[in-house]
Design a protein around this motif. Sequence first.
Motif, PDB file in Angstrom:
ATOM      1  N   SER A   1     -33.995  -4.438   8.290  1.00 50.55           N
ATOM      2  CA  SER A   1     -33.724  -5.688   8.741  1.00 50.55           C
ATOM      3  C   SER A   1     -32.474  -5.770   7.269  1.00 50.55           C
ATOM      4  O   SER A   1     -31.434  -6.657   7.838  1.00 50.55           O
ATOM      5  N   ALA A   2     -32.953  -5.482   6.254  1.00 54.90           N
ATOM      6  CA  ALA A   2     -31.340  -4.881   5.436  1.00 54.90           C
ATOM      7  C   ALA A   2     -30.162  -4.788   6.230  1.00 54.90           C
ATOM      8  O   ALA A   2     -28.869  -5.079   5.794  1.00 54.90           O
ATOM      9  N   LEU A   3     -30.169  -3.284   7.013  1.00 55.69           N
ATOM     10  CA  LEU A   3     -28.781  -2.817   7.393  1.00 55.69           C
ATOM     11  C   LEU A   3     -28.019  -3.950   8.344  1.00 55.69           C
ATOM     12  O   LEU A   3     -27.121  -3.659   8.445  1.00 55.69           O
ATOM     13  N   SER A   4     -29.330  -5.231   9.118  1.00 54.49           N
ATOM     14  CA  SER A   4     -28.432  -5.711   9.916  1.00 54.49           C
ATOM     15  C   SER A   4     -27.746  -6.674   9.549  1.00 54.49           C
ATOM     16  O   SER A   4     -26.650  -7.399   9.588  1.00 54.49           O
ATOM     17  N   GLN A   5     -28.112  -6.877   7.920  1.00 51.48           N
ATOM     18  CA  GLN A   5     -27.776  -8.036   7.329  1.00 51.48           C
ATOM     19  C   GLN A   5     -26.143  -7.891   6.572  1.00 51.48           C
ATOM     20  O   GLN A   5     -25.638  -8.879   6.131  1.00 51.48           O
ATOM     21  N   ALA A   6     -25.971  -6.538   5.997  1.00 48.87           N
ATOM     22  CA  ALA A   6     -25.069  -5.981   5.506  1.00 48.87           C
ATOM     23  C   ALA A   6     -23.995  -6.052   5.844  1.00 48.87           C
ATOM     24  O   ALA A   6     -23.932  -5.796   7.346  1.00 48.87           O
ATOM     25  N   ALA A   7     -22.956  -6.078   5.521  1.00 48.04           N
ATOM     26  CA  ALA A   7     -22.164  -6.220   6.279  1.00 48.04           C
ATOM     27  C   ALA A   7     -21.054  -4.906   5.888  1.00 48.04           C
ATOM     28  O   ALA A   7     -21.279  -4.516   5.434  1.00 48.04           O
ATOM     29  N   TRP A   8     -19.659  -4.501   6.858  1.00 42.77           N
ATOM     30  CA  TRP A   8     -19.517  -3.058   7.674  1.00 42.77           C
ATOM     31  C   TRP A   8     -18.561  -2.956   6.001  1.00 42.77           C
ATOM     32  O   TRP A   8     -18.411  -1.809   6.080  1.00 42.77           O
ATOM     33  N   LEU A   9     -17.614  -3.615   5.463  1.00 46.87           N
ATOM     34  CA  LEU A   9     -16.471  -3.323   4.410  1.00 46.87           C
ATOM     35  C   LEU A   9     -17.066  -4.374   3.816  1.00 46.87           C
ATOM     36  O   LEU A   9     -17.476  -5.506   3.392  1.00 46.87           O
ATOM     37  N   GLY A  10     -16.984  -3.914   1.839  1.00 48.89           N
ATOM     38  CA  GLY A  10     -17.185  -4.382   0.724  1.00 48.89           C
ATOM     39  C   GLY A  10     -16.470  -3.753  -0.336  1.00 48.89           C
ATOM     40  O   GLY A  10     -17.112  -2.664  -0.111  1.00 48.89           O
ATOM     41  N   LEU A  11     -16.879  -4.088  -0.994  1.00 50.84           N
ATOM     42  CA  LEU A  11     -16.150  -3.838  -3.094  1.00 50.84           C
ATOM     43  C   LEU A  11     -17.793  -3.727  -3.041  1.00 50.84           C
ATOM     44  O   LEU A  11     -18.664  -4.608  -2.833  1.00 50.84           O
ATOM     45  N   PRO A  12     -17.837  -2.409  -4.062  1.00 50.80           N
ATOM     46  CA  PRO A  12     -19.121  -2.193  -4.868  1.00 50.80           C
ATOM     47  C   PRO A  12     -19.438  -2.875  -6.053  1.00 50.80           C
ATOM     48  O   PRO A  12     -17.777  -3.272  -6.495  1.00 50.80           O
ATOM     49  N   GLN A  13     -20.276  -2.870  -7.268  1.00 48.76           N
ATOM     50  CA  GLN A  13     -19.629  -3.271  -7.837  1.00 48.76           C
ATOM     51  C   GLN A  13     -19.472  -2.968  -9.577  1.00 48.76           C
ATOM     52  O   GLN A  13     -20.338  -2.374  -9.774  1.00 48.76           O
ATOM     53  N   PHE A  14     -17.796  -3.230  -9.523  1.00 49.66           N
ATOM     54  CA  PHE A  14     -17.261  -2.835 -11.307  1.00 49.66           C
ATOM     55  C   PHE A  14     -17.888  -2.962 -12.332  1.00 49.66           C
ATOM     56  O   PHE A  14     -18.370  -4.579 -11.864  1.00 49.66           O
ATOM     57  N   THR A  15     -17.783  -2.496 -13.175  1.00 44.93           N
ATOM     58  CA  THR A  15     -18.435  -3.090 -14.704  1.00 44.93           C
ATOM     59  C   THR A  15     -17.657  -2.877 -16.311  1.00 44.93           C
ATOM     60  O   THR A  15     -16.898  -1.091 -15.414  1.00 44.93           O
ATOM     61  N   ALA A  16     -17.089  -2.929 -16.573  1.00 46.28           N
ATOM     62  CA  ALA A  16     -16.492  -2.648 -17.673  1.00 46.28           C
ATOM     63  C   ALA A  16     -17.546  -2.070 -18.906  1.00 46.28           C
ATOM     64  O   ALA A  16     -18.172  -2.326 -19.150  1.00 46.28           O
ATOM     65  N   PRO A  17     -16.596  -0.857 -19.404  1.00 46.61           N
ATOM     66  CA  PRO A  17     -17.395  -0.191 -20.240  1.00 46.61           C
ATOM     67  C   PRO A  17     -17.118  -1.203 -21.969  1.00 46.61           C
ATOM     68  O   PRO A  17     -16.572  -1.496 -22.016  1.00 46.61           O
ATOM     69  N   ALA A  18     -18.494  -0.846 -22.417  1.00 42.65           N
ATOM     70  CA  ALA A  18     -18.183  -1.654 -23.689  1.00 42.65           C
ATOM     71  C   ALA A  18     -18.689  -0.432 -25.142  1.00 42.65           C
ATOM     72  O   ALA A  18     -19.738   0.526 -24.603  1.00 42.65           O
TER      73      ALA A  18
END
Length: 439
Positions: free
Chosen positions: A226-243
């Motif tokens: 189910s998660a596979l069918s709903q996922a987009a083909w292309l997209g950016l991962p989640q970026f995070t800035a360091p502290a």
Amino acid sequence: MANTWFPQWRMKQGSLDGAIVAPDERLPLAQTLVMGLQHAVAMFGATVLMPLLMGFDANLAILMSGIGTLLFFLVVGGRVPSYLGSSAAFVGLVITLTGYSGQGANPNIALALGGIIACGLVYLLIGFVVMSVGTRWIERLMPPVVTGAVVMAIGLNLAPIAVRSVSASHFDSWMAVVTILCIGSVAVFTRGLMQRLLILVGLIAAYLIYVVATNGFGLGKPVDYSALSQAAWLGLPQFTAPAFNLHAMLLIAPVAIILVAENLGHVKAVAGMTGRDLDPYIGRAFVGDGLATMLSGSVGGTGVTTYAENIGVMAVTKIYSTLVFVAAAIVAIVLGFSPKFGALIHTIPGPVLGGASVVVFGLIAVAGARIWVQNKVDLGDNGNLIMVAVTLVLGAGDFALTIGNFTMGGIGTATFGAIILNALLRKRKTLPLADSPMR
């Protein structure tokens, strides 16, 4: 060292059956891409698992592992076959520092990222020192008897992880056995390129058997798409800035010592398997790994290290061409931008991935024994025997030592234990155990 930064890769001639493909040799493009895919698959388990344990974004970890591998390739001039993936050395400290609960995204990831960058900087500086001073001292610290023991200890240290992953039920255990038999059958009963792809082909075969047994006949937990069918083909991962927090940086920076030991063991192991002198590139390897760790931490990724899983793949395929790792890195980068791929990876059943891990981790341990055989290591010497015995138990038992807030796990204690014991015992002239008072 060579006169040019990159080698002149020459096409491998003749049949691939049982032949060694050297780091400066290349395969046809199609075979290079497929072999690169197999190396990418080999690193998936740990490179996906480690960020999940720490609450990092798994797709970003895959993306940065590919970028880090390309960066490493450039720094070492394409002379050291290696893949960089998420390091397990950071897991315990990151969880302790951030108070991560183990569920969902880590809300304090920025603190960990600052520490990861500090660790990469220390690693980088060590690499520059090695490049300036030279590597002769490394031969004294890590002769073949030590390198073989460390590589074997790494494989044995990983063994409980694989076994635990397939022990949830009787069905899981038997599916792990099926996976092992699939991989073993490909290794023994096929030839040519398919034999070189034993892990990838065996994994696919076991996956299909699992789907038929569970989704078709209801014998176990079915694969959920189910998660596979709903996922987009292309997209950016989640970026995070360091502290950048001083306490966090001081806590995580010493992990560089473990990364140095892992990288050194990797380079020495590959040198032993290929018969090539890679010592002139050890400093560069440290610099490349340090830079890759800093880059990964700066955008929200995990700290990276050379991967023992890929040593296992090289050991069984005998293909050490560094261009294969360029292909693996490109595969990882492309897949890192695909949420659908991330969802697909999560459909691989744990027992199947665990069964493949049993094979790969075992191959790592055998690679250590191969180093001993190729270098004619004398295990009848008491000093060698005691050092190897202690190293293997420390690694297999995951013996940990805590110094303040810093904990060194089994791989670290095994590595430094081997180096220290070798230094203490090698100067003593001992009789073989068969002739000594110990018997």
